[in-house]
Design a protein around this motif. Sequence first.
Motif, PDB file in Angstrom:
ATOM      1  N   GLU A  78       0.935  -1.410   0.050  1.00 29.24           N
ATOM      2  CA  GLU A  78      -0.006  -0.063  -0.130  1.00 29.24           C
ATOM      3  C   GLU A  78       1.130   1.128  -0.025  1.00 29.24           C
ATOM      4  N   LEU A  79       2.138   1.071   0.729  1.00 32.67           N
ATOM      5  CA  LEU A  79       2.724   2.334   0.775  1.00 32.67           C
ATOM      6  C   LEU A  79       3.571   2.412  -0.498  1.00 32.67           C
ATOM      7  N   ILE A  80       3.785   1.427  -1.306  1.00 29.55           N
ATOM      8  CA  ILE A  80       4.401   1.809  -2.626  1.00 29.55           C
ATOM      9  C   ILE A  80       3.482   2.302  -3.673  1.00 29.55           C
ATOM     10  N   ASP A  81       2.226   1.901  -3.466  1.00 26.70           N
ATOM     11  CA  ASP A  81       1.471   2.289  -4.421  1.00 26.70           C
ATOM     12  C   ASP A  81       1.131   3.840  -3.884  1.00 26.70           C
ATOM     13  N   PHE A  82       0.939   4.158  -2.732  1.00 30.62           N
ATOM     14  CA  PHE A  82       0.817   5.541  -2.397  1.00 30.62           C
ATOM     15  C   PHE A  82       1.787   6.450  -2.875  1.00 30.62           C
ATOM     16  N   ARG A  83       3.110   6.022  -2.838  1.00 30.08           N
ATOM     17  CA  ARG A  83       4.362   6.919  -3.368  1.00 30.08           C
ATOM     18  C   ARG A  83       4.243   6.985  -4.617  1.00 30.08           C
ATOM     19  N   LEU A  84       3.756   5.705  -5.313  1.00 31.16           N
ATOM     20  CA  LEU A  84       3.661   5.855  -6.974  1.00 31.16           C
ATOM     21  C   LEU A  84       2.601   6.922  -7.460  1.00 31.16           C
ATOM     22  N   HIS A  85       1.447   7.125  -6.666  1.00 27.55           N
ATOM     23  CA  HIS A  85       0.421   7.898  -7.239  1.00 27.55           C
ATOM     24  C   HIS A  85       0.660   9.340  -6.723  1.00 27.55           C
ATOM     25  N   ASN A 105      12.623   6.408 -19.867  1.00 22.53           N
ATOM     26  CA  ASN A 105      12.668   7.123 -18.068  1.00 22.53           C
ATOM     27  C   ASN A 105      11.466   7.379 -17.789  1.00 22.53           C
ATOM     28  N   ILE A 106      10.816   8.524 -18.238  1.00 23.28           N
ATOM     29  CA  ILE A 106       9.555   8.794 -18.182  1.00 23.28           C
ATOM     30  C   ILE A 106       8.383   8.092 -18.107  1.00 23.28           C
ATOM     31  N   ALA A 107       8.390   7.441 -19.180  1.00 23.12           N
ATOM     32  CA  ALA A 107       7.189   6.593 -19.336  1.00 23.12           C
ATOM     33  C   ALA A 107       7.107   5.240 -18.207  1.00 23.12           C
ATOM     34  N   PHE A 108       8.389   5.217 -17.698  1.00 22.24           N
ATOM     35  CA  PHE A 108       8.478   3.929 -16.875  1.00 22.24           C
ATOM     36  C   PHE A 108       7.623   3.861 -15.645  1.00 22.24           C
ATOM     37  N   ILE A 109       7.512   5.102 -15.191  1.00 21.31           N
ATOM     38  CA  ILE A 109       6.677   5.538 -14.018  1.00 21.31           C
ATOM     39  C   ILE A 109       5.282   5.154 -14.119  1.00 21.31           C
ATOM     40  N   LEU A 110       4.742   5.646 -15.354  1.00 24.43           N
ATOM     41  CA  LEU A 110       3.513   5.501 -15.975  1.00 24.43           C
ATOM     42  C   LEU A 110       2.954   3.929 -16.107  1.00 24.43           C
ATOM     43  N   GLN A 111       4.161   3.420 -16.856  1.00 28.76           N
ATOM     44  CA  GLN A 111       4.032   1.936 -16.913  1.00 28.76           C
ATOM     45  C   GLN A 111       3.710   1.384 -15.885  1.00 28.76           C
ATOM     46  N   MET A 112       4.162   1.642 -14.547  1.00 29.14           N
ATOM     47  CA  MET A 112       4.181   0.947 -13.330  1.00 29.14           C
ATOM     48  C   MET A 112       2.769   1.313 -12.838  1.00 29.14           C
ATOM     49  N   GLN A 113       2.146   2.345 -13.105  1.00 32.68           N
ATOM     50  CA  GLN A 113       0.876   2.522 -12.692  1.00 32.68           C
ATOM     51  C   GLN A 113      -0.141   1.667 -13.443  1.00 32.68           C
ATOM     52  N   LYS A 118      -0.324   4.299 -25.133  1.00 30.29           N
ATOM     53  CA  LYS A 118      -0.624   5.413 -25.918  1.00 30.29           C
ATOM     54  C   LYS A 118      -0.388   6.607 -24.979  1.00 30.29           C
ATOM     55  N   GLU A 119      -1.166   6.532 -23.773  1.00 29.89           N
ATOM     56  CA  GLU A 119      -1.023   7.516 -22.709  1.00 29.89           C
ATOM     57  C   GLU A 119       0.450   7.689 -22.175  1.00 29.89           C
ATOM     58  N   CYS A 120       1.248   6.643 -21.841  1.00 30.95           N
ATOM     59  CA  CYS A 120       2.565   6.819 -21.537  1.00 30.95           C
ATOM     60  C   CYS A 120       3.449   7.648 -22.466  1.00 30.95           C
ATOM     61  N   ASN A 121       3.123   7.337 -23.871  1.00 32.57           N
ATOM     62  CA  ASN A 121       3.678   8.046 -24.964  1.00 32.57           C
ATOM     63  C   ASN A 121       3.760   9.514 -25.026  1.00 32.57           C
ATOM     64  N   GLN A 122       2.360   9.729 -24.753  1.00 29.89           N
ATOM     65  CA  GLN A 122       1.874  11.161 -24.859  1.00 29.89           C
ATOM     66  C   GLN A 122       2.156  11.891 -23.975  1.00 29.89           C
ATOM     67  N   ARG A 123       2.373  11.196 -22.534  1.00 35.48           N
ATOM     68  CA  ARG A 123       2.474  12.178 -21.329  1.00 35.48           C
ATOM     69  C   ARG A 123       4.104  12.421 -21.360  1.00 35.48           C
ATOM     70  N   SER A 124       4.649  11.328 -21.865  1.00 31.96           N
ATOM     71  CA  SER A 124       6.145  11.494 -21.859  1.00 31.96           C
ATOM     72  C   SER A 124       6.500  12.751 -22.583  1.00 31.96           C
ATOM     73  N   MET A 125       6.049  12.605 -23.716  1.00 30.42           N
ATOM     74  CA  MET A 125       6.628  13.623 -24.966  1.00 30.42           C
ATOM     75  C   MET A 125       5.901  15.190 -24.400  1.00 30.42           C
ATOM     76  N   LEU A 158       7.106  14.086 -12.271  1.00 31.78           N
ATOM     77  CA  LEU A 158       6.052  14.615 -12.506  1.00 31.78           C
ATOM     78  C   LEU A 158       5.061  13.916 -13.331  1.00 31.78           C
ATOM     79  N   ALA A 159       5.671  12.762 -13.890  1.00 35.51           N
ATOM     80  CA  ALA A 159       4.722  12.254 -14.694  1.00 35.51           C
ATOM     81  C   ALA A 159       3.565  11.608 -14.239  1.00 35.51           C
TER      82      ALA A 159
END
Length: 237
Positions: A78-85, A105-113, A118-125, A158-159
């Motif tokens: 739960e703590l890991i998920d809280f930090r992630l979000h 590197n930026i997309a990695f955080i979003l992939q973990m979520q 498509k969203e990972c790519n757009q947000r990273s760019m 910020l991702a």
Amino acid sequence: MSRIQVRDIKKVYNHDQVPVHALNGVDLDISEGEFTAIVGPSGSGKTTLLNVIGGLDEPTEGKVYIRDTDMFSLKERELIDFRLHHIGFVFQAYNLIPVLTAKENIAFILQMQGRPQKECNQRSMELLKMVGLEDKVDKRPAELSGGQQQRVAVARALASKPDFVLADEPTANLDSASTANLLDMMLRLNEEEKITFIFSTHDQRVVERARRVVTLVDGKVDSDEERTPNNEQGTSN
């Protein structure tokens, strides 16, 4: 309204040998939209406090509440998920993954979520453009300067659109020009996106831009000052 509430935090290392009291009863409230620097001499507890706030290090005593959530009542997953979000981290050593490109590197955080690719790519760019590195999309960390790597690290933080960003000595390895560019970018994000930034720092250049300066001495809050940053002070005609 306080987003972060730190209550009587104590942290002792080496219980069974020679105890080191890193934090000695810290109380602190951080509100939404702050741009706060935590300062003090080496060994005063700055990094420890930041790590406790971010849930990376558990206190010996005391409580940390973020958005009314008792951080250390959460189970490990739960703590890991809280930090992630909810929390973005920027480290002195950048901590980028060497084999991944800036975009990856930026997309990695979003992939973990579990976000769609498509969203990972757009947000990273979007973030690379925000930090002025849209032309470095496919560059790996070794192909970037220190300042560029740190901007990727900020973009990564910020991702997930966190509630706040914890930055531990983020300018320590940067030259003056890179530091100024990074801090100006963070201030812009703070002002325009209302992102809360909390710094642990020795760097006077960070302190000069902070709107609040909390000084730790021997693991305790020695002073807590609201201030007008140098770059916001008016000039006379």
